[in-house]
Design an enzyme around this catalytic site. Sequence first.
Site, PDB file in Angstrom:
ATOM      1  N   ASP A  50      -1.966 -11.510   6.964  1.00 37.56           N
ATOM      2  CA  ASP A  50      -1.509 -10.246   6.376  1.00 37.56           C
ATOM      3  C   ASP A  50      -0.465 -10.598   5.323  1.00 37.56           C
ATOM      4  OD1 ASP A  50      -0.113  -7.860   5.798  1.00 37.56           O
ATOM      5  OD2 ASP A  50      -0.622  -7.036   7.765  1.00 37.56           O
ATOM      6  N   LEU A  51      -0.655 -10.083   4.117  1.00 36.34           N
ATOM      7  CA  LEU A  51       0.282 -10.415   3.029  1.00 36.34           C
ATOM      8  C   LEU A  51       1.713  -9.978   3.339  1.00 36.34           C
ATOM      9  CD1 LEU A  51      -2.101  -9.459   0.103  1.00 36.34           C
ATOM     10  CD2 LEU A  51      -1.163 -11.751   0.512  1.00 36.34           C
ATOM     11  N   LEU A  70      -5.925 -11.715  -5.316  1.00 35.29           N
ATOM     12  CA  LEU A  70      -6.755 -10.508  -5.321  1.00 35.29           C
ATOM     13  C   LEU A  70      -6.396  -9.590  -4.161  1.00 35.29           C
ATOM     14  CD1 LEU A  70     -10.240 -12.261  -5.825  1.00 35.29           C
ATOM     15  CD2 LEU A  70      -8.848 -11.179  -7.602  1.00 35.29           C
ATOM     16  N   GLY A  71      -5.660 -10.088  -3.195  1.00 27.18           N
ATOM     17  CA  GLY A  71      -5.437  -9.345  -1.954  1.00 27.18           C
ATOM     18  C   GLY A  71      -4.525  -8.150  -2.135  1.00 27.18           C
ATOM     19  N   SER A  74      -6.417  -1.639  -2.953  1.00 28.73           N
ATOM     20  CA  SER A  74      -7.013  -1.593  -4.292  1.00 28.73           C
ATOM     21  C   SER A  74      -7.352  -0.172  -4.750  1.00 28.73           C
ATOM     22  CB  SER A  74      -8.288  -2.446  -4.312  1.00 28.73           C
ATOM     23  OG  SER A  74      -9.250  -1.874  -3.457  1.00 28.73           O
ATOM     24  N   HIS A 112      -4.688   0.746 -13.926  1.00 28.44           N
ATOM     25  CA  HIS A 112      -3.929   1.930 -13.489  1.00 28.44           C
ATOM     26  C   HIS A 112      -2.426   1.791 -13.734  1.00 28.44           C
ATOM     27  CE1 HIS A 112      -7.527   3.892 -12.248  1.00 28.44           C
ATOM     28  NE2 HIS A 112      -7.912   2.737 -11.720  1.00 28.44           N
ATOM     29  N   TYR A 135      -0.534   3.495  -6.395  1.00 28.67           N
ATOM     30  CA  TYR A 135      -1.250   2.220  -6.565  1.00 28.67           C
ATOM     31  C   TYR A 135      -0.884   1.596  -7.922  1.00 28.67           C
ATOM     32  CZ  TYR A 135      -5.229  -0.787  -7.761  1.00 28.67           C
ATOM     33  OH  TYR A 135      -6.011  -1.839  -8.179  1.00 28.67           O
ATOM     34  N   SER A 164     -12.810  -2.421 -14.603  1.00 29.23           N
ATOM     35  CA  SER A 164     -13.681  -2.146 -13.451  1.00 29.23           C
ATOM     36  C   SER A 164     -14.573  -3.363 -13.239  1.00 29.23           C
ATOM     37  CB  SER A 164     -14.550  -0.914 -13.713  1.00 29.23           C
ATOM     38  OG  SER A 164     -13.747   0.191 -14.075  1.00 29.23           O
ATOM     39  N   ARG A 173     -17.175   6.385 -17.911  1.00 25.94           N
ATOM     40  CA  ARG A 173     -15.885   5.700 -18.106  1.00 25.94           C
ATOM     41  C   ARG A 173     -16.041   4.179 -18.032  1.00 25.94           C
ATOM     42  NH1 ARG A 173     -12.515   3.851 -14.207  1.00 25.94           N
ATOM     43  NH2 ARG A 173     -10.378   3.363 -14.885  1.00 25.94           N
TER      44      ARG A 173
HETATM   45  P1  NAI Z   1     -10.972  -4.802  -2.368  1.00 26.23           P
HETATM   46  O1  NAI Z   1     -10.238  -3.669  -1.765  1.00 26.23           O
HETATM   47  O2  NAI Z   1     -12.442  -4.853  -2.219  1.00 26.23           O
HETATM   48  O3  NAI Z   1     -10.367  -6.172  -1.833  1.00 26.23           O
HETATM   49  C1  NAI Z   1      -9.011  -6.342  -1.526  1.00 26.23           C
HETATM   50  C2  NAI Z   1      -8.907  -7.228  -0.321  1.00 26.23           C
HETATM   51  O4  NAI Z   1      -7.517  -7.308   0.028  1.00 26.23           O
HETATM   52  C3  NAI Z   1      -9.663  -6.677   0.905  1.00 26.23           C
HETATM   53  O5  NAI Z   1     -10.616  -7.607   1.361  1.00 26.23           O
HETATM   54  C4  NAI Z   1      -8.594  -6.414   1.935  1.00 26.23           C
HETATM   55  O6  NAI Z   1      -8.980  -6.727   3.271  1.00 26.23           O
HETATM   56  C5  NAI Z   1      -7.454  -7.317   1.442  1.00 26.23           C
HETATM   57  N1  NAI Z   1      -6.169  -6.798   1.907  1.00 26.23           N
HETATM   58  C6  NAI Z   1      -5.748  -5.513   1.922  1.00 26.23           C
HETATM   59  N2  NAI Z   1      -4.541  -5.423   2.496  1.00 26.23           N
HETATM   60  C7  NAI Z   1      -4.184  -6.681   2.837  1.00 26.23           C
HETATM   61  C8  NAI Z   1      -3.047  -7.238   3.477  1.00 26.23           C
HETATM   62  N3  NAI Z   1      -2.016  -6.486   3.898  1.00 26.23           N
HETATM   63  N4  NAI Z   1      -3.021  -8.573   3.675  1.00 26.23           N
HETATM   64  C9  NAI Z   1      -4.065  -9.361   3.271  1.00 26.23           C
HETATM   65  N5  NAI Z   1      -5.171  -8.890   2.677  1.00 26.23           N
HETATM   66  C10 NAI Z   1      -5.220  -7.553   2.456  1.00 26.23           C
HETATM   67  O7  NAI Z   1     -10.559  -4.854  -3.908  1.00 26.23           O
HETATM   68  P2  NAI Z   1     -11.321  -5.570  -5.097  1.00 26.23           P
HETATM   69  O8  NAI Z   1     -12.112  -4.579  -5.806  1.00 26.23           O
HETATM   70  O9  NAI Z   1     -11.949  -6.810  -4.631  1.00 26.23           O
HETATM   71  O10 NAI Z   1     -10.088  -5.929  -6.042  1.00 26.23           O
HETATM   72  C11 NAI Z   1      -9.430  -7.180  -5.941  1.00 26.23           C
HETATM   73  C12 NAI Z   1      -8.077  -7.052  -6.618  1.00 26.23           C
HETATM   74  O11 NAI Z   1      -8.246  -6.683  -7.966  1.00 26.23           O
HETATM   75  C13 NAI Z   1      -7.182  -5.990  -5.983  1.00 26.23           C
HETATM   76  O12 NAI Z   1      -5.842  -6.452  -6.021  1.00 26.23           O
HETATM   77  C14 NAI Z   1      -7.344  -4.794  -6.895  1.00 26.23           C
HETATM   78  O13 NAI Z   1      -6.186  -3.990  -6.888  1.00 26.23           O
HETATM   79  C15 NAI Z   1      -7.558  -5.475  -8.230  1.00 26.23           C
HETATM   80  N6  NAI Z   1      -8.358  -4.669  -9.128  1.00 26.23           N
HETATM   81  C16 NAI Z   1      -9.713  -4.529  -8.913  1.00 26.23           C
HETATM   82  C17 NAI Z   1     -10.467  -3.785  -9.770  1.00 26.23           C
HETATM   83  C18 NAI Z   1     -11.954  -3.691  -9.648  1.00 26.23           C
HETATM   84  O14 NAI Z   1     -12.551  -3.103 -10.527  1.00 26.23           O
HETATM   85  N7  NAI Z   1     -12.591  -4.229  -8.622  1.00 26.23           N
HETATM   86  C19 NAI Z   1      -9.851  -3.082 -10.905  1.00 26.23           C
HETATM   87  C20 NAI Z   1      -8.430  -3.290 -11.041  1.00 26.23           C
HETATM   88  C21 NAI Z   1      -7.730  -4.074 -10.179  1.00 26.23           C
HETATM   89  C1  15L Z   2      -8.926  -0.333  -9.755  1.00 25.94           C
HETATM   90  O1  15L Z   2      -7.768  -0.719  -9.906  1.00 25.94           O
HETATM   91  C2  15L Z   2      -9.595  -0.361  -8.420  1.00 25.94           C
HETATM   92  O2  15L Z   2      -9.144  -1.437  -7.634  1.00 25.94           O
HETATM   93  C3  15L Z   2     -11.108  -0.392  -8.522  1.00 25.94           C
HETATM   94  O3  15L Z   2     -11.650  -0.115  -7.247  1.00 25.94           O
HETATM   95  C4  15L Z   2     -11.602   0.611  -9.556  1.00 25.94           C
HETATM   96  O4  15L Z   2     -11.281   1.915  -9.150  1.00 25.94           O
HETATM   97  C5  15L Z   2     -10.963   0.318 -10.886  1.00 25.94           C
HETATM   98  O5  15L Z   2      -9.550   0.252 -10.793  1.00 25.94           O
HETATM   99  C6  15L Z   2     -11.299   1.338 -11.974  1.00 25.94           C
HETATM  100  O6  15L Z   2     -10.394   1.903 -12.567  1.00 25.94           O
HETATM  101  O7  15L Z   2     -12.492   1.518 -12.221  1.00 25.94           O
END
Ligand code: NAI
Ligand code: 15L
Length: 265
Positions: A50-51, A70-71, A74, A112, A135, A164, A173
Site C-alpha cells: 500500500d503506497l 502509476l499507482g 485514478s 485533470h 483527484y 487518456s 473527447r
Molecule cells: P488504474 O486505476 O487502473 O490503476 C491504478 C493502480 O493503482 C490500481 O491497480 C490500484 O490497485 C493501484 N492502487 C490504488 N491505490 C493504491 C494504494 N493505496 N497503494 C498501492 N497501489 C494502489 O489506473 P490507470 O488507468 O492504470 O492509471 C495509471 C496512472 O496513470 C494513475 O496514477 C492515473 O492517475 C494516471 N493516469 C491515467 C490515465 C489513463 O488514461 N489511464 C490518464 C491520466 C492519468
Molecule cells: C485520468 O486521469 C483517469 O485516470 C483516466 O481513467 C481517464 O479518465 C483520463 O484521465 C481521461 O481524462 O480520459
Amino acid sequence: MLEKLLITGAAGVVGRLVSDKLSHVAKSVRLSDIAEPADLREDEEFIACDLGDRDGVDRLVAGCDGVLHLGGVSTEQGFGKILNANIVGVHNLYEAARRHGQPRILLASSNHVVGFYRQDERLDANATHRPDGWYGVSKSFAEAVALMYFHKFGQETAMVRIGSCFPEPVDVRMLSTWFAPEDFIALVERVFAAPRLGCPVIYGVSDNDATWWDNSDVAYLGWRPRRNSGDFAAKVAATAAAPDKDDPVALYQGGKFAAGPIIED
Ligand code: NAI
Ligand code: 15L
C-alpha cells in the site's frame, strides 16, 4: 539501460498495458500494487504494498534506479481515499527516493491538473494549474512535490500529464486526449535514457489530428509519438454520441470530471 525499474500500480489499466514491454528500458522490473496483477508470470518479481505504508514503500524503492509511478487512485473519489494513495503515497515515494540514491521517476500525472481549461484553449508546460476535482488537486500536489525535490535535491522527474491512455479512443473527447500505449512505452524509454531530464511537464498524448497540448518544451528528449486518434474517428462517430456543445464534456478539457460533484467519504 536501467538495472531495475520499479513499476507501481502494476495491476492497473496502464500497468498491464506496458509493464511487460519494457525489456529495452531495464534489465529487470519490480512490480508493485495493492492487488496482484491478474496475469502475473512466475518469473516476474511482485511485491504487494500500500503506497500509504511508509516502510513498505521504502523497501520497494531500495535497489531500483528508476520508478514508473502509476499507482494510486485514478478517478474522482472521496478525499480520504485520495489522501492515502495520492498524497501520503507520493510523500512516501519521494522520501524513499531521497534515501535510496534518487532513482529517476516518471510520475503519472493527469490532464485533470488542467481540467478546467476550455477545449478551445491551447496549453503548454507553463499553464497555471486548474484542477477539476480532488483527484486533479492530488496530481497537482504530486507535481509540486516533484518540483520541490528537484530544486532542493536535484531529484529528476518526468511529470507526465496523461490524457487518456487506453487501447483506443472511444468517445469524441478522446480524439483529442488519446495516448496510445505504444507512444507511452516510447516516452518511458526516452525519459529513462535521456542524459539529462530535469523536471519537465510532458503532456502524455499521441500525435492526434485534434490537440490541445504543446510539448515543444521537451523536444530535447527526442520523443516522437507516432499514433493518431484520427485513425479511429469514423469508428467513434459511428459508435459514440456527440455531446451537446454546452455539455461540460464538450466544454472543458477535463470533460465529465469538471462537471462532477464532490464525493463525500
Ligand atoms: P488504474 O486505476 O487502473 O490503476 C491504478 C493502480 O493503482 C490500481 O491497480 C490500484 O490497485 C493501484 N492502487 C490504488 N491505490 C493504491 C494504494 N493505496 N497503494 C498501492 N497501489 C494502489 O489506473 P490507470 O488507468 O492504470 O492509471 C495509471 C496512472 O496513470 C494513475 O496514477 C492515473 O492517475 C494516471 N493516469 C491515467 C490515465 C489513463 O488514461 N489511464 C490518464 C491520466 C492519468
Ligand atoms: C485520468 O486521469 C483517469 O485516470 C483516466 O481513467 C481517464 O479518465 C483520463 O484521465 C481521461 O481524462 O480520459
